[in-house]
Scaffold this motif. Structure first.
Motif, mmCIF file in Angstrom:
data_model
loop_
_atom_site.group_PDB
_atom_site.id
_atom_site.type_symbol
_atom_site.label_atom_id
_atom_site.label_comp_id
_atom_site.label_asym_id
_atom_site.label_seq_id
_atom_site.Cartn_x
_atom_site.Cartn_y
_atom_site.Cartn_z
ATOM 1 N N ARG A 193 11.396 -13.622 -3.561
ATOM 2 C CA ARG A 193 10.458 -13.341 -4.658
ATOM 3 C C ARG A 193 9.024 -13.645 -4.231
ATOM 4 N N THR A 238 7.659 -5.999 -6.974
ATOM 5 C CA THR A 238 8.636 -6.613 -7.874
ATOM 6 C C THR A 238 9.979 -6.698 -7.164
ATOM 7 N N THR A 240 14.208 -7.397 -7.998
ATOM 8 C CA THR A 240 15.312 -7.621 -8.926
ATOM 9 C C THR A 240 16.555 -7.948 -8.113
#
Length: 368
Positions: free
Chosen positions: A336, A345, A347
């Motif tokens: 992250r 980003t 996920t």
């Protein structure tokens, strides 16, 4: 230069101003000469050391002393004190007070000569007294120039401080990146090796040599994997730019996942920083898949879109017994952080449907 000019004016006045003595008019001229010398020598005081109000008082008294010296002296260069003092008024004081005080000096000196106060008026026309205010303009120009130089120096110092702060920030960021690389290479592998060694130690007490050999072989394989990952890390740290597609394909092949890479879109050259971080994310994901889902299928997709580069790593559920212990918990945090540094980003989570149901997926989206 300032001290040389001041000395020249004082010496010239001492040699030419008359009368000068210890009684009568000569004493008055001598006292006024000393006061003018003191006012002139005070120009050497740093501006920051003298409050503006004190400077106004000192220069005002100097103006009065200069005009009085012109009036009481019979001849000489006493008028030079007024010229140099007005020049310093323009340098020392703000524009408004400087103009008022300089104009007052010109009017006083001109008035002394115009109204024939004292014997000196016969040698100097009254217009000369008015011109004593003119050097204030030179003084103001010098003040503006010095302020501009100080502003440039201050800006240079601020820029230097900003550059040092930026360099320190870059060093800290680089330290953080190296720390993430070290974690990616060592943390998982060393934890797995340590777990296998502890297991071997426990099995020695049972006397089951076959299981001890199996555990020992597993520890050896983890060591080889750690060495391989260390090589990738050193390579990434040394190279300014890595071919993303080729390097990712080679990484998958060396990990035992042939033909696991799918590339969509038109491949483009991405910045070195982006390539290095995407490779680190892929490496961390493959390490987690090998630990938590041994034997499971692994699929990696690299998509080149118009505005982003997307890396997806998906693995199926384990097909062999899972021996991995609890990890450090820093792997996902490190991924992250890498993506956040690139403005993207990330996920990550379990796969809920499809052929890889029960597995895990990681998707990193990096904008261009």
């Amino acid at each position: 230069m300032q001290w040389a000019l001041t000395a020249a004016v004082i010496v010239s006045g001492a040699l030419t101003i008359r009368p000068m003595g210890v009684s009568g008019r000569g004493l008055l001229v001598a006292v006024l000469f000393v006061l003018n010398c003191a006012a002139l020598l005070a120009r050497g005081l740093p501006p920051g050391k003298v409050p503006q109000r004190a400077a106004v008082v000192w220069l005002s008294l100097g103006v009065l002393a200069a005009a009085a010296l012109i009036g009481v002296s019979r001849d000489g260069t006493g008028y030079l004190f007024a010229y140099f003092l007005c020049g310093h008024i323009g340098y020392r004081l703000p524009t408004g007070p400087a103009l008022v005080l300089a104009l007052s000096c010109g009017l006083l000196c001109g008035g002394v000569l115009y109204f024939a106060i004292g014997p000196g008026h016969e040698l100097l026309p009254w217009a000369v007294g008015l011109t004593t205010a003119a050097p204030v303009v030179v003084g103001m120009l010098n003040r503006v120039q010095h302020q501009a130089v100080d502003a440039v120096l201050s800006a240079a110092e601020s820029a230097e401080r900003a550059a040092r702060a930026e360099a320190r920030t870059a060093v800290l960021a680089e330290r953080g990146r190296i720390a993430r690389d070290v974690h990616d290479v060592l943390a998982h592998s060393l934890a797995g090796i340590n777990m296998q060694l502890e297991l071997a130690d426990a099995l020695l007490e049972t006397g089951d040599l076959e299981k001890v050999r199996a555990v020992n072989d597993k520890a050896h394989s983890l060591v080889k994997e750690s060495l391989k990952q260390a090589q990738w890390t050193v390579h990434a740290l040394r190279e300014d730019a890595l071919p993303l597609v080729e390097t990712l394909a080679s990484m998958l092949e060396s990990s035992g996942h042939r033909d696991a890479l799918t590339v969509s879109g038109t491949p483009v050259e991405v910045p070195a920083r982006t390539a290095q971080n995407l490779l680190r994310i892929a490496q961390e994901s493959l390490t987690n898949a090998a630990r938590h889902a041994p034997g499971g299928t692994v699929r990696v997709e690299l998509a080149f879109a118009a505005s982003s580069t997307v890396l997806t790593v998906r693995n199926g559920p384990a097909t062999r017994r899972v021996n991995a212990g609890t990890g450090s918990g820093m792997g996902l945090i490190g991924m992250r952080e890498r993506v956040a540094l690139l403005g993207g980003t990330l996920t990550a989570g379990p796969v809920g449907e499809g052929p890889d149901q029960g597995g895990w997926h990681v998707e990193a989206v990096i904008p261009r």
